[in-house]
Motif scaffolding. Structure first.
Motif, PDB file in Angstrom:
ATOM      1  N   LEU A   1       0.828  -1.203   0.000  1.00 48.83           N
ATOM      2  CA  LEU A   1       0.000   0.000   0.000  1.00 48.83           C
ATOM      3  C   LEU A   1       0.868   1.262   0.000  1.00 48.83           C
ATOM      4  CD1 LEU A   1      -2.874  -1.092   2.412  1.00 48.83           C
ATOM      5  CD2 LEU A   1      -2.963  -0.811  -0.077  1.00 48.83           C
ATOM      6  N   ASP A   2       1.707   1.374  -1.031  1.00 47.66           N
ATOM      7  CA  ASP A   2       2.454   2.602  -1.269  1.00 47.66           C
ATOM      8  C   ASP A   2       2.426   2.890  -2.763  1.00 47.66           C
ATOM      9  OD1 ASP A   2       5.112   1.670  -2.635  1.00 47.66           O
ATOM     10  OD2 ASP A   2       4.951   0.364  -0.883  1.00 47.66           O
ATOM     11  N   GLU A   3       2.642   4.130  -3.119  1.00 51.84           N
ATOM     12  CA  GLU A   3       2.461   4.556  -4.503  1.00 51.84           C
ATOM     13  C   GLU A   3       3.344   3.790  -5.481  1.00 51.84           C
ATOM     14  OE1 GLU A   3       2.493   8.817  -5.120  1.00 51.84           O
ATOM     15  OE2 GLU A   3       1.831   9.115  -3.042  1.00 51.84           O
ATOM     16  N   GLU A   4       4.601   3.632  -5.155  1.00 54.54           N
ATOM     17  CA  GLU A   4       5.529   2.976  -6.077  1.00 54.54           C
ATOM     18  C   GLU A   4       5.118   1.531  -6.342  1.00 54.54           C
ATOM     19  OE1 GLU A   4      10.320   2.006  -6.618  1.00 54.54           O
ATOM     20  OE2 GLU A   4       9.573   2.960  -4.786  1.00 54.54           O
ATOM     21  N   SER A   5       4.768   0.813  -5.294  1.00 52.51           N
ATOM     22  CA  SER A   5       4.385  -0.589  -5.446  1.00 52.51           C
ATOM     23  C   SER A   5       3.092  -0.732  -6.246  1.00 52.51           C
ATOM     24  CB  SER A   5       4.237  -1.243  -4.074  1.00 52.51           C
ATOM     25  OG  SER A   5       3.960  -2.623  -4.199  1.00 52.51           O
ATOM     26  N   ILE A   6       2.110   0.122  -5.954  1.00 51.09           N
ATOM     27  CA  ILE A   6       0.837   0.080  -6.689  1.00 51.09           C
ATOM     28  C   ILE A   6       1.066   0.431  -8.157  1.00 51.09           C
ATOM     29  CG2 ILE A   6      -1.449   1.137  -6.921  1.00 51.09           C
ATOM     30  CD1 ILE A   6      -1.390   1.532  -3.838  1.00 51.09           C
ATOM     31  N   ARG A   7       1.856   1.471  -8.401  1.00 49.68           N
ATOM     32  CA  ARG A   7       2.154   1.895  -9.777  1.00 49.68           C
ATOM     33  C   ARG A   7       2.831   0.760 -10.558  1.00 49.68           C
ATOM     34  NH1 ARG A   7       4.856   5.941  -8.411  1.00 49.68           N
ATOM     35  NH2 ARG A   7       3.133   7.452  -8.411  1.00 49.68           N
ATOM     36  N   ASN A   8       3.810   0.110  -9.942  1.00 47.19           N
ATOM     37  CA  ASN A   8       4.507  -0.998 -10.597  1.00 47.19           C
ATOM     38  C   ASN A   8       3.561  -2.158 -10.872  1.00 47.19           C
ATOM     39  OD1 ASN A   8       6.933   0.371 -10.571  1.00 47.19           O
ATOM     40  ND2 ASN A   8       7.671  -0.588  -8.681  1.00 47.19           N
ATOM     41  N   GLY A   9       2.672  -2.440  -9.908  1.00 43.75           N
ATOM     42  CA  GLY A   9       1.699  -3.518 -10.093  1.00 43.75           C
ATOM     43  C   GLY A   9       0.776  -3.252 -11.265  1.00 43.75           C
ATOM     44  N   ILE A  10       0.302  -2.008 -11.375  1.00 43.37           N
ATOM     45  CA  ILE A  10      -0.596  -1.649 -12.472  1.00 43.37           C
ATOM     46  C   ILE A  10       0.113  -1.766 -13.818  1.00 43.37           C
ATOM     47  CG2 ILE A  10      -1.856   0.274 -13.537  1.00 43.37           C
ATOM     48  CD1 ILE A  10      -2.631   1.190 -10.731  1.00 43.37           C
ATOM     49  N   GLU A  11       1.348  -1.288 -13.890  1.00 41.21           N
ATOM     50  CA  GLU A  11       2.081  -1.345 -15.160  1.00 41.21           C
ATOM     51  C   GLU A  11       2.354  -2.788 -15.580  1.00 41.21           C
ATOM     52  OE1 GLU A  11       2.573   1.232 -17.228  1.00 41.21           O
ATOM     53  OE2 GLU A  11       1.286   2.194 -15.728  1.00 41.21           O
ATOM     54  N   LYS A  12       2.699  -3.645 -14.628  1.00 42.30           N
ATOM     55  CA  LYS A  12       2.918  -5.069 -14.946  1.00 42.30           C
ATOM     56  C   LYS A  12       1.617  -5.717 -15.423  1.00 42.30           C
ATOM     57  CE  LYS A  12       6.712  -5.859 -11.665  1.00 42.30           C
ATOM     58  NZ  LYS A  12       7.104  -6.558 -10.396  1.00 42.30           N
ATOM     59  N   ALA A  13       0.523  -5.386 -14.741  1.00 41.78           N
ATOM     60  CA  ALA A  13      -0.762  -5.988 -15.106  1.00 41.78           C
ATOM     61  C   ALA A  13      -1.218  -5.529 -16.488  1.00 41.78           C
ATOM     62  CB  ALA A  13      -1.816  -5.643 -14.052  1.00 41.78           C
ATOM     63  N   LEU A  14      -0.987  -4.259 -16.793  1.00 44.19           N
ATOM     64  CA  LEU A  14      -1.402  -3.740 -18.101  1.00 44.19           C
ATOM     65  C   LEU A  14      -0.631  -4.396 -19.246  1.00 44.19           C
ATOM     66  CD1 LEU A  14      -1.808   0.075 -17.326  1.00 44.19           C
ATOM     67  CD2 LEU A  14      -3.628  -1.547 -17.883  1.00 44.19           C
ATOM     68  N   GLN A  15       0.565  -4.911 -18.946  1.00 42.96           N
ATOM     69  CA  GLN A  15       1.381  -5.560 -19.971  1.00 42.96           C
ATOM     70  C   GLN A  15       1.174  -7.077 -20.020  1.00 42.96           C
ATOM     71  OE1 GLN A  15       5.459  -4.372 -19.241  1.00 42.96           O
ATOM     72  NE2 GLN A  15       4.876  -2.214 -19.001  1.00 42.96           N
ATOM     73  N   TYR A  16       0.405  -7.601 -19.071  1.00 43.90           N
ATOM     74  CA  TYR A  16       0.246  -9.062 -18.963  1.00 43.90           C
ATOM     75  C   TYR A  16      -0.644  -9.605 -20.078  1.00 43.90           C
ATOM     76  CZ  TYR A  16      -0.450 -13.621 -16.739  1.00 43.90           C
ATOM     77  OH  TYR A  16      -0.474 -14.969 -16.460  1.00 43.90           O
ATOM     78  N   VAL A  17      -0.214 -10.696 -20.688  1.00 43.82           N
ATOM     79  CA  VAL A  17      -0.984 -11.293 -21.797  1.00 43.82           C
ATOM     80  C   VAL A  17      -1.368 -12.750 -21.513  1.00 43.82           C
ATOM     81  CG1 VAL A  17      -0.050  -9.774 -23.567  1.00 43.82           C
ATOM     82  CG2 VAL A  17       1.164 -11.888 -23.005  1.00 43.82           C
ATOM     83  N   GLY A  18      -1.074 -13.258 -20.371  1.00 42.62           N
ATOM     84  CA  GLY A  18      -1.433 -14.630 -20.021  1.00 42.62           C
ATOM     85  C   GLY A  18      -0.208 -15.401 -19.575  1.00 42.62           C
ATOM     86  N   PRO A  19      -0.415 -16.648 -19.116  1.00 47.59           N
ATOM     87  CA  PRO A  19      -1.670 -17.418 -19.133  1.00 47.59           C
ATOM     88  C   PRO A  19      -2.594 -17.042 -17.967  1.00 47.59           C
ATOM     89  CG  PRO A  19       0.060 -18.710 -18.119  1.00 47.59           C
ATOM     90  CD  PRO A  19       0.718 -17.427 -18.577  1.00 47.59           C
ATOM     91  N   TYR A  20      -3.848 -17.479 -18.076  1.00 50.43           N
ATOM     92  CA  TYR A  20      -4.829 -17.272 -17.021  1.00 50.43           C
ATOM     93  C   TYR A  20      -5.198 -18.625 -16.429  1.00 50.43           C
ATOM     94  CZ  TYR A  20      -5.176 -12.432 -18.480  1.00 50.43           C
ATOM     95  OH  TYR A  20      -4.883 -11.119 -18.759  1.00 50.43           O
TER      96      TYR A  20
END
Length: 376
Positions: free
Chosen positions: A325-344
C-alpha cells in the motif's frame, strides 16, 4: 414426501451473487425446500437495499434480520453482531430448517453460526480452509469451520486445511468456488451495452476498483491507491463501495470525495452480478483487495492488482500481481498488469459447483451428529 428444508443466510450483495445458482438449484429440486434469511447490508439504504434484487430474481425471503448500526467502529460491529444473534435466534425458531448453509467468513455469519450451534441446527459451511491474513475474517472463517458439520471447499489445499483443523475427511468435499458458476452461466453484456448502462466515455478504457478495509491494518491505504489512479485520466475508473466491515464508511467517504472531483471516476453502491462480471470482462485490469480479484477475475482473462494484506495467504494464479500500500508498489503492479498477456490459470474448479453441493445436501444426515476431532 416431506421436503428437506435448507436455509441460506445472505448479508451482502457480493455474497448473494456467489450463492445465486446454489439457491436456484435448491429451489428447483423436488426433494428440497429453500428457506432464505436476508440480513446486514441487504437491508440498509446506505448499501442500496439489495434485498429488493433478491426478490426481483424470484426468491422469497422468509426472514429479514435487521442488525446494522449506523457505525462501523469495532464497538459498533460487535453490537451489530449482538443484534444479529438475537434476530437469528427468533428467525431460526420460526423457520425450523433441517440444514443451515453458510458462506465464508463475515461477522454476520459468525452470529448465525453461534445460534445454529446452540439450537442444534447442522451447518454446511462453504469456502472454509482459506486464508485472508489482513482481516479478522480469517479467524471467523476457522471458527465457523469448528461449529459446522459439513464442509464444501474451493480447492484441495483448502480441503486439507479444514481436515487439519480436526474435521473428518468424510465430511469435507472440494467442489470448487461458487463464483465461477456465474461466469459460465450468465450471458454477459457487450462492451457497448455496459458502457451505455454505466454512462461511460466510450473512447476510454476501463479500470475496475473494489477496496475494502483491512480490519487488521491501516485504513489509510486508500490514499496512495487513489493518488496513483489519478495518473490515468484517460481511463474510466469504476469503483464499487466497500463493505460494512469497520472502516468501510471511511473508505466510501474518501472515494465519494475523489469521484466528485474527477469526472472520469464513478462510484456505485452495487453493480449487481451481471454488470460487475461484464465490467471485469471488459476492464483492462481489476484493482483493490476483493477476493473476486483472485478467484473469479482470472476466469474472465483479466489481470488483477491485489493491494495490501487483506487477501494475504489466499491462493491466487499468475495473473494476480501483489502490491504493497504505497504509490511505487501500486504503480509498478498496475504497469505489470497492463502488460500481462497470459496465461490465465483456472485453479478454482470447473464451475459445476451448485449441482455437486445439492447432490451432497440431499444425502447427508440432517440431524446434528456428534463430531469427533480428527487427528492427523
Amino acid at each position: 414426501m416431506n421436503k428437506r428444508k435448507i436455509c441460506i443466510v445472505t448479508g451482502t450483495r457480493a455474497e448473494y451473487g456467489l450463492l445465486y445458482w446454489l439457491m436456484k438449484e435448491i429451489q428447483a429440486d423436488d426433494e428440497l425446500e429453500l428457506q432464505l434469511i436476508a440480513t446486514g447490508a441487504h437491508l440498509s439504504p446506505e448499501f442500496g437495499l439489495t434485498f429488493k434484487q433478491i426478490e426481483e430474481d424470484g426468491f422469497t425471503i422468509g426472514e429479514k434480520v435487521e442488525m446494522l448500526l449506523s457505525s462501523d467502529t469495532p464497538t459498533g460491529v460487535v453490537k451489530s453482531m449482538g443484534l444479529a444473534t438475537i434476530g437469528f435466534a427468533d428467525a431460526l425458531v420460526r423457520l425450523k430448517p433441517d440444514l443451515l448453509v453458510i458462506l465464508g467468513d463475515r461477522f454476520e455469519m459468525l452470529a448465525v453460526s453461534q445460534v445454529a450451534l446452540i439450537t442444534g441446527i447442522p451447518i454446511a459451511h462453504l469456502h472454509g480452509g482459506e486464508l485472508t491474513l489482513g482481516a479478522y475474517d480469517d479467524s471467523i472463517r476457522h471458527s465457523i469451520t469448528k461449529m459446522a458439520t459439513w464442509h464444501f471447499t474451493s480447492t484441495d489445499k483448502h480441503k486439507k486445511r479444514v481436515i487439519q483443523l480436526g474435521e473428518s475427511p468424510k465430511r469435507v468435499w472440494n467442489v470448487g468456488a461458487l463464483g465461477i458458476e456465474n461466469i459460465f452461466k450468465i450471458p454477459l453484456l457487450s462492451k457497448d451495452e455496459l458502457y451505455t448502462q454505466l454512462c461511460l466515455d466510450k473512447n476510454k478504457s476501463l479500470l475496475l476498483i473494489t477496496y475494502h478495509p483491512e480490519t487488521h491494518g491501516d485504513l489509510e491505504g486508500i490514499h496512495p491507491l487513489l493518488k496513483v489512479l489519478s495518473e490515468y485520466p484517460n481511463m474510466n475508473l469504476i469503483f464499487t463501495k466497500a463493505n460494512a466491515d469497520n472502516g468501510g464508511r471511511f473508505i466510501n467517504e474518501v472515494i465519494e470525495k475523489y469521484t466528485s472531483q474527477n469526472e472520469n471516476a464513478f462510484l456505485f453502491d452495487s453493480l449487481g452480478q451481471l454488470r460487475y462480471l461484464s465490467a471485469v470482462k471488459h476492464a483492462e485490469l481489476v484493482i483493490g483487495n476483493s477476493s473476486s480479484g483472485l478467484i473469479e477475475v482470472p476466469y474472465l482473462q483479466t489481470p488483477t492488482v491485489n493491494c495490501g494484506n487483506r487477501q494475504a495467504g489466499r491462493e491466487g494464479p499468475t495473473s494476480v500481481f501483489d502490491a504493497e500500500l504505497d504509490e511505487e508498489s501500486i504503480r509498478n503492479g498496475i504497469e505489470k498488469a497492463l502488460q500481462y498477456v497470459g496465461p490465465y490459470e483456472q485453479i478454482f474448479g470447473d464451475g459445476n459447483v451448485s449441482r455437486k453441493i445439492v447432490d451432497i445436501l440431499k444425502r447427508i444426515p440432517s440431524y446434528l451428529i456428534q463430531k469427533e476431532f480428527y487427528d492427523l
